[in-house]
Scaffold this active site. Structure first.
Site, short mmCIF file in Angstrom:
data_model
loop_
_atom_site.label_atom_id
_atom_site.label_comp_id
_atom_site.label_asym_id
_atom_site.label_seq_id
_atom_site.Cartn_x
_atom_site.Cartn_y
_atom_site.Cartn_z
CG ASP A 158 -2.17 0.85 1.01
OD1 ASP A 158 -3.19 0.63 1.70
OD2 ASP A 158 -2.12 1.76 0.15
C1 GLC Z 1 -4.40 4.15 -0.03
C2 GLC Z 1 -5.33 3.04 0.42
C3 GLC Z 1 -5.53 1.96 -0.58
C4 GLC Z 1 -5.44 2.51 -1.98
C5 GLC Z 1 -4.02 3.04 -2.18
C6 GLC Z 1 -3.83 3.66 -3.57
O1 GLC Z 1 -3.54 4.52 1.01
O2 GLC Z 1 -5.01 2.43 1.67
O3 GLC Z 1 -6.80 1.35 -0.32
O4 GLC Z 1 -5.71 1.50 -2.94
O5 GLC Z 1 -3.64 3.98 -1.19
O6 GLC Z 1 -4.61 4.81 -3.71
#
Ligand code: GLC
Length: 754
Positions: free
Chosen positions: A312
């Site tokens: 993430d």
């Molecule tokens: C965010 C979220 C995740 C998302 C990612 C990309 O921090 O936790 O759910 O897909 O970043 O945007």
């Protein structure tokens, strides 16, 4: 926590793939991983031609901001590619993936221009197209004008997996037309704690419903007419931080992890999900991004997942700066890659590929380990057809009529999710001749109806709202006629006593037949939605009291992503409706339920707490029977204007049931009202005595059926006895013989399992 994976060992014995011809196990590359992976000859050929820079670059994902004109990761309007940055990203860093918008939604044409430039640079520098990912979590969230449907919690309230699949198919079409083949959805975290600010991004509290909805969404993304890669997130154990606050520590014993949180991911992996995004948090003191047991032994060895595991946002760097388990960024990279990460969502600095290359050159990470991740990434691109297209060729745009057609499913889902929870004195539906008074902080906001990930990350900016969508009060005016709807606006969530007095005075003057108060929250996601108290805001409780004092029948409509508690005023309300975050088409859906044009069919996918500090889920234990454990509204509850009674329950299996049998259940229904009703028949099982304390109820089957006005019908349900088990003390799944209860609504029976 670590369990030797029997599966991994077996794989070493049975597979003879090229990748298995390793002289000795390499640092961080288990035989199980190598043996479970099959790459095509084409991928192997590309890999063979890649330098180490190419390989570590392929494992690097950057956000669009860093490729655009602008400073300090703030793209200059109109968002456009900076050719020098673009060239550096692909010719020097050789990145393999890009994500996100640079801050807000774009029209499809702008997406195609941006991604067209990016793909051309990637092909020019590497001969491999980049993989573009986006969070299209309730429709194409960052495509201006797209059809935004209900957020997942609302989708779960439809109990309609077929509709969820159709909606996902539509989302795939919208983002592919933008040039985006990778969707960071579904969330498969099980929503066990309503305080958590991402509760509304889950499919609710029950692992079976979460798993079924997740499978439907994965198949919708990956098996429709137009295909994108689904992403199972946030693997694993993200949704129950002890504090209820996002990305704070979770303490989940392995038995619970396997019993509650893992099954939806396992189900979606079996459905062929192509990627997984890792939980930013930590479990039991181990950040998931550094947890080899979770990322390799469980995910690869036991679930057999062979897709891409992406971090993430910035989560490798956070191993050092947040979790403090790594002294340097370089060591954080080593930990994450050896734990099982394939791709780093870096996404805003250029160190990752440089440091990863150094780690390989120093022998801290075997190049075979890098090759394994690059195989998975190239295979994902291959599975998406990217290696065929050569990257430049963007799929055809949608015609206006095709795009319009994609609104049907999200609009239907918005209608099906609205949940009627209280209806005293038949205050609802509201007669067409009635005079309606409307107020409340979420009554006139499309942003409130959509929630986060709508036009922008936090979903707060009306500038990026899709055109032509109606707020609740606008839709009510359409439904009842402008002259019959008096609206007293509360423009801010922080309205005060003076505002409340203004509303009460306006109500007294207009003398309506009913007052509708739109309560809840404005949009948020992630840590921005952290709360200290699940109770509904005090000014909203006061607003209910003030309206009640006027003697007008009052209905609360909750527009929110989590069940804020309101027991202090529940008895003041004649009607209660949960509208969740039902998306762009929520306004008309709410209006049609309130007017009775649509007979409500939503059923809660969670237990609505009675008190902020005494929440239990429906599958609580027998010792959790204290008064306060009784929810305000139970999991699965939802009223209709034409009640359906469950009049009989039968188990057709003759004599005792034997392990391996399937329970053949019949449920008789009777629609005692004057309207057709969509009913969700839910079968719950109770294990009377077990070696692990049994839950008071466990959902084992459900079916949506339409029961005509005045009609009766018999609904068949099936429950394989293999599904009557649980994770036992030895951490293995077990079904124990004994006495079981079976319940559908108030109908119950018992059976013996031998
Ligand atoms: C965010 C979220 C995740 C998302 C990612 C990309 O921090 O936790 O759910 O897909 O970043 O945007």
């Amino acid at each position: 926590m670590r369990r030797d994976s029997v599966v991994g060992g077996l794989l070493v014995l049975v597979c003879g793939l090229q990748a298995c011809q390793m002289d000795a196990p390499q640092e961080g590359v288990s035989d199980a991983e190598l043996c479970t992976f099959r790459a095509s000859a084409r991928v192997e050929q590309i890999l063979a031609g890649m330098t180490l820079e190419d390989k570590v670059g392929e494992m690097t994902q950057m956000t669009l901001d860093v490729l655009c004109v602008g400073e300090n990761h703030k793209a200059e309007e109109p968002h456009r590619i900076d050719s020098v940055r673009l060239d550096s990203a692909f010719a020097i860093s050789k990145i393999g993936s890009v994500l996100n918008s640079a801050g807000h939604s774009y029209p499809t044409e702008q997406w195609r221009a941006l991604i067209g430039e990016i793909q051309a640079a990637s092909m020019e520098a590497k001969g491999i197209p980049t993989l573009y990912g986006i969070d299209a979590i309730h429709g194409a969230t960052y495509t201006y004008g797209a059809a935004l449907g209900p957020q997942q919690l609302a989708l779960a309230a439809t109990w309609d997996t077929a509709l969820v699949r159709v909606m996902a198919e539509g989302t795939a079409k919208e983002i592919v037309a933008c040039g985006i083949p990778w969707n960071f959805a579904p969330v498969l975290d099980v929503g066990r704690d309503p305080r958590w600010p991402r509760f509304w991004e889950t499919f609710g509290e029950d692992p079976k419903l979460v798993g079924d909805m997740g499978e439907a969404m994965v198949r919708g993304f990956q098996e429709g007419e137009v295909k994108v890669a689904a992403t199972l997130k946030h693997y694993l154990g993200y949704s129950t931080p002890w504090s209820g606050k996002d990305r704070t520590p979770a303490y989940i014993p392995e038995r619970q992890l396997r019993d509650i949180f893992l099954p939806p991911f396992a189900q979606a992996v079996r459905a062929g999900a192509l990627s997984v995004m890792v939980n930013s948090g930590e479990m039991n003191g181990i950040p998931t991004h550094a947890n080899r047991f979770v990322l390799t032994d469980l995910l690869r060895g036991e679930l057999g997942f062979d897709g891409v595991a992406v971090t993430d946002w910035e989560d490798i760097r956070y191993l050092k700066s947040r979790h403090k388990v790594a002294a340097t960024h370089k060591d954080a990279i080593r930990m994450a890659i050896l734990a099982g990460i394939d791709m780093s969502m870096v996404p805003q600095d250029w160190e990752f590929p440089v440091l990863l290359k150094e780690l390989v050159e120093e022998g801290a990470i075997a190049e075979a380990r890098i090759d394994l991740s690059v195989r998975r990434i190239l295979t994902l691109k291959e599975r998406l057809g990217l290696l065929d297209q050569g990257g430049e060729a963007l799929p055809a745009m949608l015609t206006d009529s095709e795009r319009l057609a994609l609104e049907a499913a999200p609009a239907q889902a918005a209608m099906e999710c609205i949940t009627l929870l209280k209806n005293e004195h038949d205050v609802l539906p509201i007669a067409s001749s009635a005079n309606v008074f409307v107020s409340g902080p979420t009554a006139n906001s499309l942003n409130a109806l959509n929630g986060g990930w709508s036009g922008t990350w936090q979903g707060k900016n009306p500038k990026y709202n899709n055109p032509g969508r109606k707020t609740a009060v606008e839709a009510l005016r359409d439904e009842f006629g402008r002259s019959r709807v008096q609206f007293e606006e509360l423009e801010s969530m922080d309205f005060n006593d003076q505002d409340i007095r203004r509303v009460a005075s306006a109500l007294r003057r207009s003398r309506p037949d009913v007052a509708l108060l739109f309560l809840g929250e404005m949009p948020y996601t992630e840590f921005m939605g952290n709360i200290g108290d699940l109770r509904l805001a005090d000014n909203q409780l006061d607003l209910v009291r003030a309206v009640r004092e006027t003697g007008t029948p009052v209905v609360a409509v909750f527009v929110e992503g989590r069940p804020r508690t309101f027991s202090q005023v529940e008895s003041d309300l004649d009607g209660v409706v949960m509208a969740y975050l039902a998306g762009d088409f929520a306004g008309p859906a709410i209006a049609k339920v309130l007017s009775g044009s649509h007979n409500p069919s939503g059923k809660l996918p969670f237990s609505w707490p009675r008190e902020a500090s005494s929440h239990t889920t429906y599958d609580r234990k027998h010792t959790e029977k204290h008064y306060s454990a009784r929810p305000q509204y139970a999991f699965g509850s939802g009223l209709s204007y034409s009640p359906v009674q469950t009049t009989a329950l039968r188990l057709l299996n003759e004599g005792n049931v034997v392990l391996g049998d399937t329970l053949r259940i019949e449920v008789d229904l009777a629609n005692t009202g004057d309207r057709p009703t969509n009913e969700v028949v839910m079968a719950f099982v109770q294990d009377r005595v077990a070696s692990i304390t049994p839950s008071v109820d466990k959902l084992k089957a459900y079916k949506r059926v339409l029961v005509d006005a005045g009609a009766t019908m018999t609904v068949p349900l099936r429950v394989p006895t293999a599904e009557l088990g649980f994770i036992g003390t030895d951490l293995d799944y077990v079904v124990e013989p004994g006495t079981f209860g079976l319940r559908v609504q108030q109908q119950t029976l018992e059976f013996e399992l031998n």
